[in-house]
Design a protein around this motif. Sequence first.
Motif, PDB file in Angstrom:
ATOM      1  N   ILE A  58       0.838  -1.218   0.054  1.00 24.98           N
ATOM      2  CA  ILE A  58      -0.059  -0.005  -0.210  1.00 24.98           C
ATOM      3  C   ILE A  58       0.913   1.312   0.105  1.00 24.98           C
ATOM      4  N   PRO A  59       1.297   1.809  -1.247  1.00 20.26           N
ATOM      5  CA  PRO A  59       2.385   2.893  -1.404  1.00 20.26           C
ATOM      6  C   PRO A  59       1.906   4.203  -0.529  1.00 20.26           C
ATOM      7  N   GLY A  60       0.513   4.364  -0.588  1.00 14.46           N
ATOM      8  CA  GLY A  60       0.078   5.674  -0.028  1.00 14.46           C
ATOM      9  C   GLY A  60      -1.471   5.563  -0.010  1.00 14.46           C
ATOM     10  N   ARG A  61      -2.165   6.649   0.567  1.00 10.16           N
ATOM     11  CA  ARG A  61      -3.783   6.501   0.966  1.00 10.16           C
ATOM     12  C   ARG A  61      -4.657   6.108  -0.320  1.00 10.16           C
ATOM     13  N   PRO A  62      -4.231   6.501  -1.586  1.00  8.85           N
ATOM     14  CA  PRO A  62      -5.185   5.997  -2.929  1.00  8.85           C
ATOM     15  C   PRO A  62      -5.193   4.664  -2.948  1.00  8.85           C
ATOM     16  N   TRP A  63      -4.094   3.968  -2.500  1.00  6.93           N
ATOM     17  CA  TRP A  63      -4.049   2.565  -2.772  1.00  6.93           C
ATOM     18  C   TRP A  63      -4.523   1.740  -1.657  1.00  6.93           C
ATOM     19  N   VAL A  64      -4.983   2.325  -0.912  1.00  3.01           N
ATOM     20  CA  VAL A  64      -5.978   1.752   0.548  1.00  3.01           C
ATOM     21  C   VAL A  64      -7.239   0.900  -0.120  1.00  3.01           C
ATOM     22  N   HIS A  65      -7.675   1.687  -1.101  1.00  7.25           N
ATOM     23  CA  HIS A  65      -8.994   1.135  -1.705  1.00  7.25           C
ATOM     24  C   HIS A  65      -8.522  -0.090  -2.549  1.00  7.25           C
TER      25      HIS A  65
ATOM     26  N   LEU B 133      -6.764  -3.057  11.074  1.00 11.27           N
ATOM     27  CA  LEU B 133      -8.080  -2.428  11.544  1.00 11.27           C
ATOM     28  C   LEU B 133      -8.540  -3.006  12.860  1.00 11.27           C
ATOM     29  N   ALA B 134      -8.579  -4.351  12.770  1.00  8.92           N
ATOM     30  CA  ALA B 134      -8.960  -5.030  14.103  1.00  8.92           C
ATOM     31  C   ALA B 134      -8.052  -4.896  15.495  1.00  8.92           C
ATOM     32  N   ARG B 135      -6.635  -4.632  15.055  1.00 10.85           N
ATOM     33  CA  ARG B 135      -5.804  -4.406  16.149  1.00 10.85           C
ATOM     34  C   ARG B 135      -5.424  -2.937  16.223  1.00 10.85           C
ATOM     35  N   ASN B 136      -5.969  -2.155  15.578  1.00  6.85           N
ATOM     36  CA  ASN B 136      -5.645  -0.511  15.634  1.00  6.85           C
ATOM     37  C   ASN B 136      -4.208  -0.209  15.399  1.00  6.85           C
ATOM     38  N   VAL B 137      -3.743  -0.999  14.423  1.00  7.88           N
ATOM     39  CA  VAL B 137      -2.306  -0.876  13.884  1.00  7.88           C
ATOM     40  C   VAL B 137      -2.102   0.315  12.686  1.00  7.88           C
ATOM     41  N   ARG B 138      -1.163   1.298  12.773  1.00  9.53           N
ATOM     42  CA  ARG B 138      -1.254   2.504  12.055  1.00  9.53           C
ATOM     43  C   ARG B 138      -0.231   1.884  10.768  1.00  9.53           C
TER      44      ARG B 138
ATOM     45  N   ARG C 102     -13.073   1.737   7.801  1.00  7.25           N
ATOM     46  CA  ARG C 102     -13.688   0.964   6.779  1.00  7.25           C
ATOM     47  C   ARG C 102     -15.108   1.645   7.062  1.00  7.25           C
ATOM     48  N   ASP C 103     -16.025   1.593   5.973  1.00  6.14           N
ATOM     49  CA  ASP C 103     -17.240   2.318   6.120  1.00  6.14           C
ATOM     50  C   ASP C 103     -18.445   1.198   6.178  1.00  6.14           C
ATOM     51  N   GLU C 104     -19.549   1.593   6.116  1.00  7.50           N
ATOM     52  CA  GLU C 104     -20.613   0.807   6.307  1.00  7.50           C
ATOM     53  C   GLU C 104     -20.744  -0.055   4.885  1.00  7.50           C
TER      54      GLU C 104
ATOM     55  N   ARG D  33     -15.979  -0.338   2.338  1.00  8.26           N
ATOM     56  CA  ARG D  33     -14.762   0.264   1.902  1.00  8.26           C
ATOM     57  C   ARG D  33     -13.721   0.989   2.731  1.00  8.26           C
ATOM     58  N   TYR D  34     -12.590   0.696   2.689  1.00  7.43           N
ATOM     59  CA  TYR D  34     -11.402   1.196   3.204  1.00  7.43           C
ATOM     60  C   TYR D  34     -11.093   2.471   2.960  1.00  7.43           C
ATOM     61  N   GLY D  35     -10.616   3.359   3.863  1.00 14.30           N
ATOM     62  CA  GLY D  35     -10.106   4.490   3.938  1.00 14.30           C
ATOM     63  C   GLY D  35      -9.075   4.766   5.018  1.00 14.30           C
TER      64      GLY D  35
END
Length: 282
Positions: A209-216, A242-247, A263-265, A268-270
């Motif tokens: 995941i090189p940066g924020r856009p690639w989280v999708h 997400l489950a372990r709150n790792v940044r 992750r929204d309803e 989708r990841y963000g």
Amino acid sequence: MQLWSINGNTQKLDGGAMFGNAPKAMWSRWIAPDEFNRIPLACRCLLVKDLDGRNVLFETGIGAFFEPSLRERYGVVESHHVLLDSLAEAGVSHEDIDVVVLSHLHFDHAGGLLAAWEEGKPPQLLFPHAKFLVGAHHWQRALKPHPRDRASFIPELQHLLMQSGRLELVAGEYSQTLGQSVRFHFSDGHTPGLMLAEFAGVVFCADLIPGRPWVHLPITMGHDRFPEALIEEKRAFLDDKLARNVRLFFTHDHACAIARVTRDERGRYGTADEQPELHGAI
């Protein structure tokens, strides 16, 4: 323990290559291209001071090892070795680094191991007191690259690392050098044996995941060897963090060093809690 985001040399690369099969109408909303269709990219490293008494550097960026024509071809902006200046701003030099952790050996992640290019001089390895950690599986890829990614490797680097006598090949969750302090996870979608390092609630995402856009999930790079596999790896990776709150720490995001995954309803990841830099954060 202190965490510092360390800037290396920056690049400008073709946006279409960086976003694979995503249309320009989509990715240009995330990162605006220049008149040559290039987007700005960081080559960001992570310095951890006093990780069990050691100075540990995660990656080294692209550096300044390219001769001028290749520097222009690969969109490297600065001619001097920015990483060395950034380390100095954090109060250390390359000679003070005890361990360098390399997610993989593509030149934009490992080129900073080498001194800046000088005409007539062979490549010179920096970090004279550091141990170098590389994934064992990826090391085999680096020794015998596939024609598809041969140009991504620095031909002389593998020999220099072996010659140093300070190379450790990591095959499992933990290394001999760092013990239980850093946990490693491996991925094959970008390149076989990509090594992702996690410690103290932070994970170095490298090119998974090189940066924020690639989280999708559907967004991959044209440089990824196995995009469909990468998407499945990314899904499992993001669910776990997400489950372990790792940044997430990003190497190529030009404006964000670290963020929390969301992750929204709709599933989708963000990202949230985005920080452009780290200056001694704990």
